[in-house]
Design a protein around this motif. Structure first.
Motif, mmCIF file in Angstrom:
data_model
loop_
_atom_site.group_PDB
_atom_site.id
_atom_site.type_symbol
_atom_site.label_atom_id
_atom_site.label_comp_id
_atom_site.label_asym_id
_atom_site.label_seq_id
_atom_site.Cartn_x
_atom_site.Cartn_y
_atom_site.Cartn_z
ATOM 1 N N ASN A 194 -6.574 14.653 1.548
ATOM 2 C CA ASN A 194 -5.929 15.216 0.357
ATOM 3 C C ASN A 194 -6.714 16.450 -0.078
ATOM 4 N N LYS B 249 -11.756 6.206 -2.735
ATOM 5 C CA LYS B 249 -10.573 5.627 -3.394
ATOM 6 C C LYS B 249 -10.170 4.301 -2.747
ATOM 7 N N TRP C 20 -0.498 14.886 5.394
ATOM 8 C CA TRP C 20 -0.930 14.002 4.315
ATOM 9 C C TRP C 20 0.301 13.329 3.721
ATOM 10 N N MET D 184 -1.585 5.164 3.447
ATOM 11 C CA MET D 184 -2.571 4.920 4.520
ATOM 12 C C MET D 184 -1.931 4.282 5.742
ATOM 13 N N TYR E 278 -10.506 9.707 3.589
ATOM 14 C CA TYR E 278 -10.552 9.698 2.145
ATOM 15 C C TYR E 278 -12.038 9.595 1.808
ATOM 16 N N ASP F 154 0.848 -1.201 0.000
ATOM 17 C CA ASP F 154 0.000 0.000 0.000
ATOM 18 C C ASP F 154 0.878 1.244 0.000
HETATM 19 P P1 P6P Z 1 -3.815 10.203 -3.100
HETATM 20 C C1 P6P Z 1 -2.035 4.840 -1.700
HETATM 21 O O1 P6P Z 1 -2.099 4.847 -3.119
HETATM 22 C C2 P6P Z 1 -3.465 4.931 -1.172
HETATM 23 O O2 P6P Z 1 -4.187 3.811 -1.573
HETATM 24 C C3 P6P Z 1 -3.441 5.082 0.345
HETATM 25 O O3 P6P Z 1 -2.386 4.410 0.938
HETATM 26 C C4 P6P Z 1 -3.337 6.578 0.540
HETATM 27 O O4 P6P Z 1 -3.919 7.021 1.753
HETATM 28 C C5 P6P Z 1 -4.091 7.148 -0.673
HETATM 29 O O5 P6P Z 1 -4.082 6.118 -1.671
HETATM 30 C C6 P6P Z 1 -3.410 8.369 -1.240
HETATM 31 O O6 P6P Z 1 -4.248 8.866 -2.267
HETATM 32 O O7 P6P Z 1 -5.055 10.520 -3.910
HETATM 33 O O8 P6P Z 1 -3.486 11.275 -2.095
HETATM 34 O O9 P6P Z 1 -2.623 9.797 -3.920
#
Ligand code: P6P
Length: 329
Positions: A204, A270, A238, A242, A258, A113
């Motif tokens: 974000n 997402k 940020w 995750m 999110y 992740d």
């Molecule tokens: P963004 C990483 O790709 C993820 O799945 C999570 O670990 C993280 O919190 C999120 O997406 C980040 O998303 O849109 O900020 O790139």
């Protein structure tokens, strides 16, 4: 005397853990140690960058997404502990090869992740969720679609300044740090708990125009600080990983979001329910926090697809409860 307690010793002493479960956890820990070595070698192993392929989410896969997925599948599929597996990086559930025995557990995981952070050398991790499957038989797709409340175990491993496993089996949350001198995860953070209040939010901000009104309202109030209704100033973090955000929430509180995104109603968020939101929800709740979609307790969401996405709001109880109350207004 300061006795070191390894992951296996700790789990063995927990109530209701079977030998099969202890061995499954050991298999997962071994695969994560292998992933830690692979991730740590990074550019030296010539494995950074894109694999020029896409996963079911339509996201470009990194070389390491595929390598780490194969490490986990190869470490788990022959052991006789599993009835099947599901991975973020594989479209369909992964059946146990016919030549191997089958066990009673299902392992669902995001092998790496935050992999977009790999090329910039930031913390990434593995997230896993364990359910009970069809003992001794191949799992059906239906067997995977269990609510988060059915999880028997959830954990994540952080590949950061130190390699750590954060784990719950429903008896609290404990943190284990990889001692590379002995090659074992050792207990370093017992009974982790999330403070009920916080002044730190994670979201974000570039998606702000796509949030629904309750989240807009909550973040606006945080940004107004002492000049607004909250009467206190907030900090923002940020990391775009995750596992790193959730670990920070576990260590000092916070709220991670999110949220629902109005861009594409077919993609309500997402993050994925089965191998990101649910395992993190189990951990957060066991640490005294709350995890919600905004309108429903995360672990009560009825799954319809192993790759389904959900809005995620998790962390310090009083802040998440506030955001949920705004959804009810
Ligand atoms: P963004 C990483 O790709 C993820 O799945 C999570 O670990 C993280 O919190 C999120 O997406 C980040 O998303 O849109 O900020 O790139």
């Amino acid at each position: 005397m300061n006795t070191v307690k390894t992951l296996a010793q700790f789990i063995e002493q927990q109530a209701n853990t079977t030998t099969d479960f202890i061995l499954l956890l050991n298999d997962i820990a071994l695969s994560c140690k292998q992933i830690a070595r692979t991730v740590n070698r990074g550019a030296m192993a010539g494995i950074l960058g894109s694999a020029e392929t896409e996963n079911i989410q339509g996201e470009t896969q990194k070389e390491l997404d595929i390598i780490t997925n194969d490490i986990m599948v190869d470490a788990l599929n022959w052991t006789g502990r599993l009835s099947g597996m599901a991975s973020e990086e594989v479209d369909d559930p992964i059946a146990i090869p016919a030549e191997y025995p089958k066990g009673k557990y299902l392992a669902l995981f995001d092998p790496l992740d935050g992999s977009s952070n790999i090329d910039i050398n930031l913390t990434v991790g593995t997230i896993f969720s364990i359910l009970e499957g069809r003992d001794g038989q191949d799992a059906t797709l239906e067997d995977y679609l269990q609510k988060g409340t059915e999880q028997v175990c959830a954990g994540f491993v952080l590949y950061g300044p130190s390699t750590m496993m954060i784990l719950t089996t429903g008896q609290g949350v404990n943190g284990f740090t990889l001692d590379e001198d002995i090659g074992e995860f050792v207990l370093t953070h017992q009974d982790m708990t999330i403070p009920e209040d916080t002044a730190e939010f994670s979201i974000n901000m570039s998606n702000q125009r796509f949030w629904q009104e309750p989240v807009q309202r909550y973040i606006d109030e945080c940004l107004q600080g002492v000049d607004g209704t909250r009467d206190k100033n907030f900090n923002m973090r940020w990391v775009a990983s995750m596992v790193a955000e959730v670990y920070r929430v576990l260590t000092r509180g916070g709220i991670f979001m999110y949220p629902f995104d109005t861009r594409d109603p077919s993609r309500p968020g997402k993050l994925r329910l089965m191998y990101e939101a649910n395992p993190m929800a189990f951990i957060v709740e066991q640490a005294g926090g709350v995890c919600s979609t905004g309108v429903e307790r995360m672990m009560e969401v009825t799954p319809t697809d192993i790759h389904q996405r959900v809005p995620v709001i998790l962390g310090s109880k009083n802040e998440v409860d506030r955001v949920v109350s705004y959804h009810q207004d």
